[in-house]
Design a protein around this motif. Structure first.
Motif, short mmCIF file in Angstrom:
data_model
loop_
_atom_site.label_atom_id
_atom_site.label_comp_id
_atom_site.label_asym_id
_atom_site.label_seq_id
_atom_site.Cartn_x
_atom_site.Cartn_y
_atom_site.Cartn_z
N GLU A 178 15.23 23.59 13.00
CA GLU A 178 15.30 22.60 14.07
C GLU A 178 14.56 21.33 13.64
O GLU A 178 13.62 21.38 12.84
N HIS A 179 14.98 20.20 14.18
CA HIS A 179 14.33 18.94 13.81
C HIS A 179 12.89 18.89 14.31
O HIS A 179 11.99 18.39 13.63
N GLU A 180 12.65 19.45 15.51
CA GLU A 180 11.30 19.44 16.07
C GLU A 180 10.53 20.68 15.64
O GLU A 180 11.10 21.66 15.17
N ASP A 181 9.21 20.61 15.81
CA ASP A 181 8.34 21.74 15.46
C ASP A 181 8.37 22.74 16.60
O ASP A 181 7.68 22.59 17.60
N THR A 227 14.70 16.55 4.44
CA THR A 227 15.30 16.02 5.66
C THR A 227 16.47 15.13 5.26
O THR A 227 16.37 14.34 4.32
N SER A 228 17.59 15.28 5.96
CA SER A 228 18.74 14.41 5.75
C SER A 228 19.24 13.99 7.13
O SER A 228 19.65 14.84 7.93
N GLY A 229 19.18 12.69 7.40
CA GLY A 229 19.49 12.23 8.74
C GLY A 229 18.51 12.84 9.73
O GLY A 229 17.29 12.75 9.54
N HIS A 230 19.04 13.51 10.76
CA HIS A 230 18.18 14.17 11.74
C HIS A 230 18.10 15.67 11.50
O HIS A 230 17.59 16.41 12.35
#
Length: 227
Positions: free
Chosen positions: A157-160, A206-209
Motif C-alpha cells: 500500500e502507498h501509506e504506512d 516507488t513508481s508513481g503512487h
C-alpha cells in the motif's frame, strides 16, 4: 451497473466477477469497519503501465503471477519470451487470461501448484499481499513455491498501514459480494513480515503512487554468487 445488469449475469457472480468484464463500472472494497476503497479494476484490463514495467523488468522466468485477474502481467511476460503462469480462484479471470493468449490455472495459491519450489519469480501485485488475510501465511506459502534463489515481488500500500479484516467487493449501487479475509500492508509491514520469515528485502522502490519490494530467502544472494 444496474441491478438488472447484475441479475442478468446471475446472482452467483459477485462484484469481483463482474469487475473482470472489461468496461464495467467501478468496484470497491468494503472493509469491516465501514471504509470503502476503490479497486483499480480499469488497470486490470489495460496494457501494463509504466509502473507495471518496473515490476516486469525485475522478473526472471519462470514467473508465477498470484491473483492474476485477466492476466495483463503474465500475458505481457509471455509476449517477451519469459514463461509466466497465472493463478486465480475466479474461473472468469482464468478464462480471460487464456482467451487473450496467456496461461493460467483456476486454483488457490494454497492448493497444489505446478513446479513447486521451481519458480524464479512470484508476483503479488495489485494488493495481492492481502490474499487470505494472513500475510505471514501467504509469504510462507510463496517461499515454499520459490526456487532457492527465487524472488518474491510484492506491491505494498502507498501509506504506512498494517491491517487484517473481513472485506467485501461492492458495486457503486452498494451490491456486495460474499465476505472474505483480506489484508493491507505498507512497506514497513512488508519488511517486518519478511524478517519474521527469514526473507531479505533486496530492493524497494516507488513508481508513481505505487510502492513495491523484492524479497529473497535470507542468504539466497550469497548462495547465487557462489554457484
Amino acid at each position: 451497473m444496474t441491478t438488472d445488469e447484475y441479475d442478468q449475469y446471475g446472482a452467483e457472480e459477485d462484484p469481483y466477477a463482474l469487475a473482470l468484464r472489461p468496461g464495467r463500472a467501478p468496484v470497491y472494497l468494503r472493509l469491516a469497519d465501514g471504509r470503502r476503497i476503490r479497486v483499480p479494476v480499469h488497470r486490470w484490463h489495460e496494457p501494463p503501465t509504466a509502473d507495471d514495467e518496473t515490476v516486469l523488468e525485475r522478473c526472471v522466468g519462470p514467473v508465477l503471477d498470484v491473483g492474476c485477474g485477466p492476466g495483463r502481467l503474465c500475458r505481457e511476460l509471455l509476449s517477451r519470451g519469459v514463461f509466466a503462469l497465472g493463478v486465480d480462484i475466479a474461473p472468469r479471470a482464468v478464462a480471460l487470461t487464456c482467451a487473450q493468449g496467456g496461461l493460467a490455472v483456476c486454483r488457490s495459491v494454497f492448493d497444489r501448484l505446478p513446479a513447486e519450489r521451481g519458480w524464479q519469480t512470484i508476483l503479488l501485485i495489485d494488493g495481492n499481499i492481502g490474499i487470505g488475510g494472513d500475510p505471514h501465511g501467504l509469504v510462507r506459502r510463496c517461499g515454499r513455491l520459490l526456487a532457492p534463489t527465487g524472488r518474491l515481488v510484492i506491491e505494498a500500500e502507498h501509506e504506512d498501514v498494517e491491517e487484517c479484516s473481513a472485506a467485501r467487493y461492492e458495486s457503486p449501487q452498494g451490491r456486495c459480494g460474499p465476505a472474505f479475509p483480506w489484508a493491507r500492508l505498507g512497506l514497513r509491514a512488508v519488511r517486518r513480515v519478511a524478517e519474521d520469515l527469514a526473507f531479505s528485502v533486496t530492493d524497494q522502490w516507488t513508481s508513481g503512487h505505487r510502492r513495491f519490494a523484492t524479497l529473497v530467502h535470507t542468504g539466497a544472494g550469497l548462495r547465487s554468487r557462489r554457484m
